[in-house]
Design an enzyme around this catalytic site. Structure first.
Site, PDB file in Angstrom:
ATOM      1  N   THR A 211       0.786  -1.068  -0.193  1.00 58.15           N
ATOM      2  CA  THR A 211      -0.117  -0.043  -0.030  1.00 58.15           C
ATOM      3  C   THR A 211       0.992   1.312   0.039  1.00 58.15           C
ATOM      4  O   THR A 211       1.331   1.533  -0.811  1.00 58.15           O
ATOM      5  CB  THR A 211      -1.088   0.027   1.072  1.00 58.15           C
ATOM      6  OG1 THR A 211      -0.050  -0.122   2.336  1.00 58.15           O
ATOM      7  CG2 THR A 211      -1.904  -1.102   1.231  1.00 58.15           C
ATOM      8  N   THR A 255      -1.195  -9.376  15.009  1.00 54.22           N
ATOM      9  CA  THR A 255      -0.026  -8.689  14.127  1.00 54.22           C
ATOM     10  C   THR A 255      -0.537  -8.077  12.985  1.00 54.22           C
ATOM     11  O   THR A 255      -1.747  -8.193  12.632  1.00 54.22           O
ATOM     12  CB  THR A 255       1.180  -9.713  14.068  1.00 54.22           C
ATOM     13  OG1 THR A 255       2.279  -9.017  13.797  1.00 54.22           O
ATOM     14  CG2 THR A 255       0.986 -10.936  13.158  1.00 54.22           C
ATOM     15  N   ASN A 495       0.399  11.400   6.193  1.00 55.59           N
ATOM     16  CA  ASN A 495      -0.699  11.000   6.833  1.00 55.59           C
ATOM     17  C   ASN A 495      -1.557  12.312   7.196  1.00 55.59           C
ATOM     18  O   ASN A 495      -2.770  11.979   7.702  1.00 55.59           O
ATOM     19  CB  ASN A 495      -0.294  10.403   7.918  1.00 55.59           C
ATOM     20  CG  ASN A 495       0.041   8.934   7.830  1.00 55.59           C
ATOM     21  OD1 ASN A 495      -0.797   8.155   7.317  1.00 55.59           O
ATOM     22  ND2 ASN A 495       1.346   8.675   8.044  1.00 55.59           N
TER      23      ASN A 495
END
Lengths: 500, 500
Positions: A211, A255, A495
């Site tokens: 990604t 995880t 972000n």
């Protein structure tokens, strides 16, 4: 409070070294961390195939004009198939908002119990299929069913369930998968000539996991179990929303997205135990930003197709603790080493990361205590900024240790500030340098700032905290290692820069 | 994973509104948040004095040349004196590495017990006196003793201890205080004409609290207790290393640097209880960077010097729950309101902060559960980056709620993903706008991106998460409010840009 330890100007020599190191870091991560894959080290009995199903395009903002996209389409759907039903194990996020594929895979493994088998793993990027309700769950079921119907019934353990195909998804939250394109994609992938077993095909699969990752993460290794020459390939992805957390040790726990495929012959319960042990000291010991994802999943497949060789004791059937305890130890060690290697790649490719920071906490009362303190240091925004600034700021490190949510232990142990040592130790890439002792028995030490600047100019920074609190008589001198990256402006850009 | 909710281009109107808002934010925080102080609202019976003792200079890097410093010296030592021994209460950090002044003040209060009194509070900035060992503790004792010897013995409750003078320190960790300069500074401060009670003197005191703060934080308020007209002044400071944490509810617990001085007549145990209640829902509900400091301290003094008026029931002596339950309620309410006001100032002046974000979590099983979820959302780097980017990214909000370390409750309650609502509600400064419902009963809602962009362009962003999980029958529909700021590149600059 400011919480900076005093710092003086470094000398010109150290500044030059620092500039050199930074120049090295301008070589792209892909050039440094993508390694050639040895065809012979790929596990036997697996085929992989990858395509562009339009998932990323489907959920992206509509282009302003009808012009063609400026970038080539990126692979977003990939499939691994085992020639025989493989032993399978998994660990999953403990986030309360588990995504549909996580819920599906968890159920599939639990339903099959100790004899769980898998024929295939389907992975997509671009859409996490998280917070998509019952519809999202049905999408996962439909895709898994589509894969499964391509297998002859006889090879599926005679079962009519879909539970031997597992799925992992990563990407945007709250958006449904583009089902028709993905079903067409699967039909394409299942064609005989598309599924392959060569280094390029595996690397393309790793690309389809990505990604915000900047490079595909694929590694292989080989080891012998008795007379069997076993191979293992691992792929994972990370970048952001990375801070796996365990809830109930021993159960299925948390995880991130990763897959281990081996041709070793390992029984399912043994594989599960080895995977949990490996994850505990690898993926559950890393942080990029402290955020635990809704989709974290690690799957391990072992199909037993490793070839026999002329040397070593013959191994027939699957190994387990009861039948082959020594071989299980070897397998467990290899799996853990590989898990640590793959976890490190996640940290190196953390969003905006310029530093790879190892935090080792020694001589706590229990492993859980050492882990909690190492995790707290590794998650501290102030510590991560200090590492970004190459600042030997032990004050922030100590502060983060001091507020760690340390579980109570028996026998009772608590952190004693007057016993703590903090040392910056040279990483393997700077083994010619000396350690910098910043704190001994809780007392600040005079630091040679030139030497500190030189040591911290390296990409890899190793922090050792010795609590000197373990009780050797009682065998409690636990140690935990955690890995994290620095906090950079690039992280904020990735972000937060929607406005510009 | 990427974990971005889909986002489309906002229309030109929304972009214009956004630009307007940003222009407003170029007015300095000092101009917006420093308010004139009403002389009449200052508490009676207190004198304050402030000086520059050279603490900041002493621990700063040596200048490259012998040229004069480019900036005027900043105040770094300040003293508050009460004309009579005052009731005193405190809450302190639960960080394991408590600084010397924290250890000293805690001991002083515990030694005096329910009759604890204070004559003075000494505060310095520039040096935290943390991780300085026994030497650092002795420094605090020496400074406190120096202050105390200026009081006639008869006014100190007849005690020979130094426990009625308390100290707070903030600044660099691991460096000793410059004792000789500070002792000279105290001698200066204790001169009659230096100690004063006027708005300028109080504002100068607030300046001496500052480290990376960009403006002094001082507020006053007045309220009546029976016939007594009470005044209260509060000063605090924050900026970085801000995320107070409680360890044992009911005991002395964590928070940051702040001081409340009132002339209300309140018994010491009552003052302690009111302070703990106030801190629990104010300072213990804020985060700037998730790091809990070694020095967090809040002190409250109540000296009973409030003047009597002609109206209201006469109040003689100190109020307590036993003697004046209704007046205690009034006092508790005023103290909590002021604590919330002061906590908000810390968040508004958080390092690099451009946004003020309120997170309200409703209808959890218990307050502690609601608090844990609100804290997790408020600490998430991804949420804070999204707020910086004015992005209605409910996916990240939900994700952070999902990994919150929620304490178990009785009766058992757990977060149900299919019941969660997430709404961006208009802050008071944008009350003309409509709420943006992004998630209802766990299902993503179509969002008008233009309206969302307009709402989030405001400096203040209010996030409501309704878990719909409380049990009204059992009276468990708990709510917690948390306040945080955004994560900006400026934060990285402040804390990590040593290299450039």
């Amino acid at each position: 409070m400011i919480a900076r330890v005093a710092r003086w100007s470094a000398d010109p020599m150290a500044l030059m070294v620092s500039a050199q190191k930074r120049m090295q870091s301008t070589i792209s991560k892909a050039d440094r961390f993508v390694v050639p894959v040895d065809r012979d080290a790929l596990p036997r009995g697996y085929l992989v195939a990858t395509t562009f199903a339009g998932i990323k395009k489907a959920i992206s903002p509509a282009p302003a004009t009808d012009a063609a996209p400026q970038h080539a389409p990126k692979p977003d759907l990939t499939l691994l198939v085992s020639s025989v039903p493989a032993s399978v194990a998994g660990t999953f996020t403990s986030n309360k908002f588990q995504a549909a594929p996580v819920v599906h895979a968890t159920k599939a493994l639990q339903a099959q119990g100790p004899h769980a088998r898998a024929r295939a793993v389907l992975v997509n990027s671009g859409c996490a299929n998280a917070v998509t309700g019952q519809g999202g769950y049905k999408d996962t079921e439909a895709l898994v069913t589509e894969v499964r119907k391509h297998f002859p019934a006889g090879k599926n353990n005679g079962s009519e369930t879909c539970s031997d195909v597992l799925m992992m998804s990563t990407g945007v939250i709250g958006v449904r998968l583009p089902l028709p394109q993905m079903l067409r994609g699967i039909q394409h992938l299942m064609r005989g000539q598309v599924l392959q077993s060569n280094p390029d095909a595996w690397l393309e699969m790793a690309r389809a996991f990505m990604t915000t990752d900047t490079f595909p993460k694929l590694r292989t290794r080989q080891f012998k179990l008795g007379n069997r020459l076993c191979s293992m390939a691992a792929i994972d992805k990370g970048a952001g929303m990375i801070h796996p957390h365990m809830t109930s040790p021993g159960g299925l726990h948390a995880t991130l997205l990763g897959m281990f495929a081996t041709d070793a012959p390992v029984a399912t319960p043994t594989l599960q135990r080895c995977l949990e042990e490996a994850v505990r000291e690898s993926f559950n010991c890393i942080s990029v930003d402290g955020d635990m994802s809704t989709n974290d999943t690690i799957l391990a497949l072992a199909n037993g197709q490793a070839p026999a060789t002329d040397s070593g004791a013959p191994v027939d059937g699957e190994i387990s603790e009861a039948t082959h305890p020594e071989l299980v130890s070897i397998f467990a060690r290899e799996l853990k080493a590989m898990a640590i290697e793959m976890a490190h790649l996640i940290v190196r490719d953390g969003e905006g990361a310029e530093k790879f920071v190892q935090v080792c906490v020694k001589n706590a009362g229990t492993y859980e205590q050492a882990h909690a303190i190492a995790s707290s240091i590794s998650t501290s925004a102030l510590v991560k900024c200090a590492m970004h600034g190459e600042d030997a700021n032990w004050g922030r490190i100590l502060c983060a240790a001091g507020y760690a949510a340390v579980p109570a232990s028996s026998p009772e142990w608590s952190l004693d500030p007057t016993k703590v040592n903090v040392t910056f130790v040279p990483p393997p890439s700077a083994s010619n340098l000396s350690p910098i002792h910043t704190l001994k028995n809780g007392v600040p030490q005079p630091v040679d700032e030139t030497k500190a600047a030189e040591l911290l100019s390296h990409e890899d920074i190793y922090i050792d905290m010795d609590l000197q609190g373990g009780s050797w008589e009682k065998g409690a001198c636990a140690e935990a290692v955690f890995w994290t990256c620095d906090f950079s402006k690039e992280y904020i850009s990735i972000n937060g820069d929607y406005r510009t």
